[in-house]
Design an enzyme around this catalytic site. Structure first.
Site, PDB file in Angstrom:
ATOM      1  CG  HIS A 273      -0.127   0.213   2.511  1.00 28.14           C
ATOM      2  ND1 HIS A 273       0.624  -0.793   3.084  1.00 28.14           N
ATOM      3  CD2 HIS A 273       0.023   1.309   3.322  1.00 28.14           C
ATOM      4  CE1 HIS A 273       1.206  -0.338   4.177  1.00 28.14           C
ATOM      5  NE2 HIS A 273       0.865   0.936   4.346  1.00 28.14           N
ATOM      6  CG  ASP A 275       1.666   5.345   4.635  1.00 27.25           C
ATOM      7  OD1 ASP A 275       1.102   4.241   4.548  1.00 27.25           O
ATOM      8  OD2 ASP A 275       2.691   5.520   5.325  1.00 27.25           O
ATOM      9  CG  HIS A 329       5.149   1.119   2.735  1.00 27.44           C
ATOM     10  ND1 HIS A 329       4.693   2.242   2.074  1.00 27.44           N
ATOM     11  CD2 HIS A 329       4.547   1.152   3.960  1.00 27.44           C
ATOM     12  CE1 HIS A 329       3.868   2.923   2.852  1.00 27.44           C
ATOM     13  NE2 HIS A 329       3.756   2.280   3.996  1.00 27.44           N
ATOM     14  NE  ARG A 339       8.350  -4.811  11.978  1.00 27.58           N
ATOM     15  CZ  ARG A 339       7.612  -3.799  11.515  1.00 27.58           C
ATOM     16  NH1 ARG A 339       6.291  -3.864  11.543  1.00 27.58           N
ATOM     17  NH2 ARG A 339       8.198  -2.716  11.042  1.00 27.58           N
TER      18      ARG A 339
END
Length: 396
Positions: A273, A275, A329, A339
């Protein structure tokens, strides 16, 4: 059952470490003795018995299964129907690990201002991503945020998914993807999406995240405005543009947790995607998993908890008339270790108008549009296709 019982600072630290270690073991074993204070035993892949020694000899049991979103149970068709699986060996293909361009904000005091700005602008143009050090946010702020994130995400799933958890709106807690028709569209992750204006409302009887989250948001807002103005300087954009259009209440935080994900599922923690903001400030831990697309190839970003990652969003690409790049990304979850990351999205008010800067590249690439219009178009596209289309909808 899922309990947190902190009797001392040492015990608190030990319990958190033990929980992380428990994720990576799949058999019954004595795990750790911490200076005679705690002992832990692993029972199965996701549960541990912590024995408190020396004070009250208190024993308590933690089941990691209680905290996990029910991915497989809620979406059995996606995970057990072969037609819904990705079956694409290129899905996780990565060429190499890379280190992003590093911008030292302390050098602003020693180098020529124009030369320093040019270095940042080049990173925004060539990579769409860069790292910043000496950014003014103390490491203890990040450490405090990390502790709060762990406490929040390690609450039982039934509690996290309650409508008024921490006094947040019903859609703040997000996991998986209810609209996914294949594992390509699924998210093996959970997140709290928190408008900055709502941080002051945060409350919970067992945790107190407001101060840590609020401090990070304040520091990140100041830094994002500075970086945006530096990058705008290179485009000859009016210096007050961001102060006029990006109000403190218009941005938001997203706290992310990526549980360990079995490799056989062929599912990403966060799908590819871009941002939909001006800039994103990202703090991530040491685990790694962030990947970006450059020159048609996926590159894995080397993790560094001592820096902040900055990436250009769609609005800055449009404002710069394509000079700065909003780069695709994604996140790949680790098979054994959870994570954490937290992102600050620097956004304008819905009424803000984004117009390409014609004196950089003529003619303008994108038509003029408001942030509200952009967000509405994204929502329509996601409803219709399952995917965000983005800036291509606004090309002239």
């Amino acid at each position: 059952m899922h309990f947190f019982c902190y009797l001392s600072i040492d015990t608190k630290f030990c319990v958190l470490i033990l929980i992380l270690y428990a994720y990576s073991f799949k058999k019954t074993a004595q795990m750790l003795a911490y200076e005679g204070v705690c002992q832990a035993y692993v029972f199965g892949p996701r549960s541990i018995l912590i024995q408190q020694m020396g004070f009250t000899n208190l024993c308590f049991f933690i089941s990691m299964d209680d905290i996990e979103p029910p991915f497989e149970e809620t979406y059995p068709t996606l995970f057990h129907n072969s037609t819904a699986r990705a079956n694409d060996k290129t899905l996780f293909a990565v060429d190499k690990e890379c280190e992003l361009p590093l911008i030292d904000l302390a050098r602003l005091n020693f180098w020529s201002f124009d030369q320093w700005i040019e270095e940042m602008a080049e990173a925004a143009s060539q990579w769409g991503f860069f790292q910043v050090m000496n950014h003014g946010i103390p490491q203890k702020v990040f450490e405090s945020m990390r502790k709060e994130q762990m406490k929040i995400f390690h609450q039982p799933f039934r509690k996290k998914s309650e409508q008024n958890f921490m006094n947040l709106s019903a859609d703040s807690y997000r996991w998986g993807n209810p609209k996914a028709t294949s594992l390509r569209q699924f998210l093996w992750s959970e997140a709290f999406h928190i408008p900055v204006a709502d941080i002051s409302k945060l409350e919970d009887e067992s945790i107190n995240p407001r101060s840590s989250i609020g401090l990070f948001a304040t520091k990140a807002a100041n830094l994002a405005e500075r970086l945006a103005e530096y990058l705008a300087h290179n485009l000859r954009i009016k210096s007050s543009y961001f102060r006029d259009n990006c109000l403190p209440s218009s941005s938001y935080l997203r706290m992310n947790r990526y549980p360990p994900c079995p490799p056989s599922f062929e599912v990403l923690g966060l799908i590819p995607h871009t941002d939909s903001d001006f800039l994103t400030l990202l703090y991530q831990d040491h685990v790694g998993g962030l990947q970006l697309k450059k020159d048609g190839r996926w590159l894995s970003v080397k993790p560094n908890p001592d820096v902040l990652i900055v990436n250009v969003g769609d609005l800055f690409q449009a404002l710069s008339n394509g000079v700065y790049k909003s780069v695709e990304h994604r996140v790949v979850s680790h098979p054994k270790v959870e994570r954490y990351s937290v992102a600050y999205f620097y956004c304008p008010s819905y009424e803000a108008v984004i117009e390409s800067t014609e004196n950089i590249i003529k003619p303008a690439i994108y038509r003029k549009f408001s942030f509200r219009e952009y967000k509405q178009q994204i929502q329509e596209d996601v409803r219709a296709t399952g995917n965000k289309v983005g800036l291509s909808r606004f090309l002239l």
